[in-house]
Design a protein around this motif. Sequence first.
Motif, PDB file in Angstrom:
ATOM      1  N   ALA A 172      -6.336 -10.982  -5.957  1.00  0.00           N
ATOM      2  CA  ALA A 172      -5.242 -10.490  -6.796  1.00  0.00           C
ATOM      3  C   ALA A 172      -5.166  -8.967  -6.730  1.00  0.00           C
ATOM      4  CB  ALA A 172      -5.431 -10.954  -8.234  1.00  0.00           C
ATOM      5  N   MET A 173      -6.308  -8.303  -6.777  1.00  0.00           N
ATOM      6  CA  MET A 173      -6.329  -6.845  -6.670  1.00  0.00           C
ATOM      7  C   MET A 173      -5.797  -6.393  -5.315  1.00  0.00           C
ATOM      8  SD  MET A 173      -7.431  -5.665  -9.551  1.00  0.00           S
ATOM      9  CE  MET A 173      -8.100  -4.024  -9.297  1.00  0.00           C
ATOM     10  N   ALA A 174      -6.192  -7.093  -4.259  1.00  0.00           N
ATOM     11  CA  ALA A 174      -5.692  -6.754  -2.925  1.00  0.00           C
ATOM     12  C   ALA A 174      -4.183  -6.954  -2.847  1.00  0.00           C
ATOM     13  CB  ALA A 174      -6.403  -7.597  -1.868  1.00  0.00           C
ATOM     14  N   SER A 175      -3.668  -7.956  -3.548  1.00  0.00           N
ATOM     15  CA  SER A 175      -2.227  -8.202  -3.580  1.00  0.00           C
ATOM     16  C   SER A 175      -1.488  -7.052  -4.258  1.00  0.00           C
ATOM     17  CB  SER A 175      -1.930  -9.513  -4.316  1.00  0.00           C
ATOM     18  OG  SER A 175      -2.482 -10.616  -3.631  1.00  0.00           O
ATOM     19  N   VAL A 176      -2.040  -6.546  -5.357  1.00  0.00           N
ATOM     20  CA  VAL A 176      -1.431  -5.411  -6.059  1.00  0.00           C
ATOM     21  C   VAL A 176      -1.426  -4.183  -5.148  1.00  0.00           C
ATOM     22  CG1 VAL A 176      -1.642  -3.835  -8.024  1.00  0.00           C
ATOM     23  CG2 VAL A 176      -2.023  -6.298  -8.340  1.00  0.00           C
ATOM     24  N   LEU A 177      -2.520  -3.943  -4.434  1.00  0.00           N
ATOM     25  CA  LEU A 177      -2.585  -2.803  -3.519  1.00  0.00           C
ATOM     26  C   LEU A 177      -1.605  -2.961  -2.364  1.00  0.00           C
ATOM     27  CD1 LEU A 177      -6.410  -1.993  -3.342  1.00  0.00           C
ATOM     28  CD2 LEU A 177      -4.633  -0.856  -4.669  1.00  0.00           C
ATOM     29  N   ALA A 178      -1.474  -4.183  -1.835  1.00  0.00           N
ATOM     30  CA  ALA A 178      -0.514  -4.413  -0.755  1.00  0.00           C
ATOM     31  C   ALA A 178       0.901  -4.125  -1.235  1.00  0.00           C
ATOM     32  CB  ALA A 178      -0.630  -5.852  -0.254  1.00  0.00           C
ATOM     33  N   HIS A 179       1.211  -4.524  -2.466  1.00  0.00           N
ATOM     34  CA  HIS A 179       2.554  -4.278  -2.995  1.00  0.00           C
ATOM     35  C   HIS A 179       2.774  -2.790  -3.238  1.00  0.00           C
ATOM     36  CE1 HIS A 179       6.370  -5.246  -4.704  1.00  0.00           C
ATOM     37  NE2 HIS A 179       6.063  -4.694  -5.871  1.00  0.00           N
ATOM     38  N   GLU A 180       1.757  -2.099  -3.722  1.00  0.00           N
ATOM     39  CA  GLU A 180       1.869  -0.659  -3.948  1.00  0.00           C
ATOM     40  C   GLU A 180       2.076   0.062  -2.606  1.00  0.00           C
ATOM     41  OE1 GLU A 180       2.025   2.386  -6.921  1.00  0.00           O
ATOM     42  OE2 GLU A 180       2.185   0.206  -6.944  1.00  0.00           O
ATOM     43  N   ALA A 181       1.350  -0.358  -1.585  1.00  0.00           N
ATOM     44  CA  ALA A 181       1.522   0.239  -0.254  1.00  0.00           C
ATOM     45  C   ALA A 181       2.916  -0.055   0.289  1.00  0.00           C
ATOM     46  CB  ALA A 181       0.453  -0.289   0.703  1.00  0.00           C
ATOM     47  N   ALA A 182       3.394  -1.279   0.089  1.00  0.00           N
ATOM     48  CA  ALA A 182       4.737  -1.627   0.555  1.00  0.00           C
ATOM     49  C   ALA A 182       5.798  -0.808  -0.167  1.00  0.00           C
ATOM     50  CB  ALA A 182       4.981  -3.123   0.346  1.00  0.00           C
ATOM     51  N   ALA A 183       5.628  -0.615  -1.476  1.00  0.00           N
ATOM     52  CA  ALA A 183       6.582   0.187  -2.244  1.00  0.00           C
ATOM     53  C   ALA A 183       6.606   1.631  -1.747  1.00  0.00           C
ATOM     54  CB  ALA A 183       6.223   0.135  -3.728  1.00  0.00           C
ATOM     55  N   GLU A 184       5.428   2.167  -1.452  1.00  0.00           N
ATOM     56  CA  GLU A 184       5.358   3.537  -0.934  1.00  0.00           C
ATOM     57  C   GLU A 184       6.010   3.634   0.440  1.00  0.00           C
ATOM     58  OE1 GLU A 184       4.629   7.549  -0.953  1.00  0.00           O
ATOM     59  OE2 GLU A 184       4.352   6.125  -2.595  1.00  0.00           O
ATOM     60  N   ALA A 185       5.781   2.625   1.278  1.00  0.00           N
ATOM     61  CA  ALA A 185       6.387   2.620   2.614  1.00  0.00           C
ATOM     62  C   ALA A 185       7.906   2.553   2.519  1.00  0.00           C
ATOM     63  CB  ALA A 185       5.842   1.446   3.423  1.00  0.00           C
TER      64      ALA A 185
END
Length: 200
Positions: A172-185
């Motif tokens: 779940a934490m990795a999912s939040v980080l992936a979404h944060e990275a996607a939002a930044e991209a």
Amino acid sequence: MARPWLPEPPPGTQVALGFDGSDVDDWTALRAETRDGFQFTPRFGPAKMPTIWKPSLSGGRVPRAEVTLAVREVFARFDVALMYADPPRWETDVDQWAIEHGEKVVLEWATYRPKQMHEALERFLTDLQAGRIRHDGCPDTDQAMANARKVARTSDRYILSKPSQVQKIDPAMASVLAHEAAAEARADGWADAPSYVYVS
């Protein structure tokens, strides 16, 4: 009844990555999100194993060399725009990945910062409820999402925690980080290439 576990997108798909690492207790997880919001657990190696490692299945310690091989394989298979990695106990590994895959692509993102973590969780929950995030049905991630609990911090903020030591939340934490990275991209003008839309 468990929902089906969808296959990962085809090679060459643009993705952002989130990594949450552990060593001898919690799980280690790598999750990905496409430009249009499909989240998935990449598979690696000849057996197409999911990028979630449980120390109890590997002699009590996360197999770091295997994790690095999996990260390398994911970078080779997909067009990775950005990777956010939680650094504690993985600083040297993350540094090496940055050398291999680009210092502007692989970045540390510490989940122990209450303000930043709260904001990332709020974004994730809002976008999930709005249907901007879709999930591949990875069973370990489903369980991690169910395990996760909000824990209050100062200034009306919260972070995520597990209800017990055996109820892991790392995917779940990795999912939040992936979404944060996607939002930044996306904010940085993610390349306008054909996106991958998964219809379940």
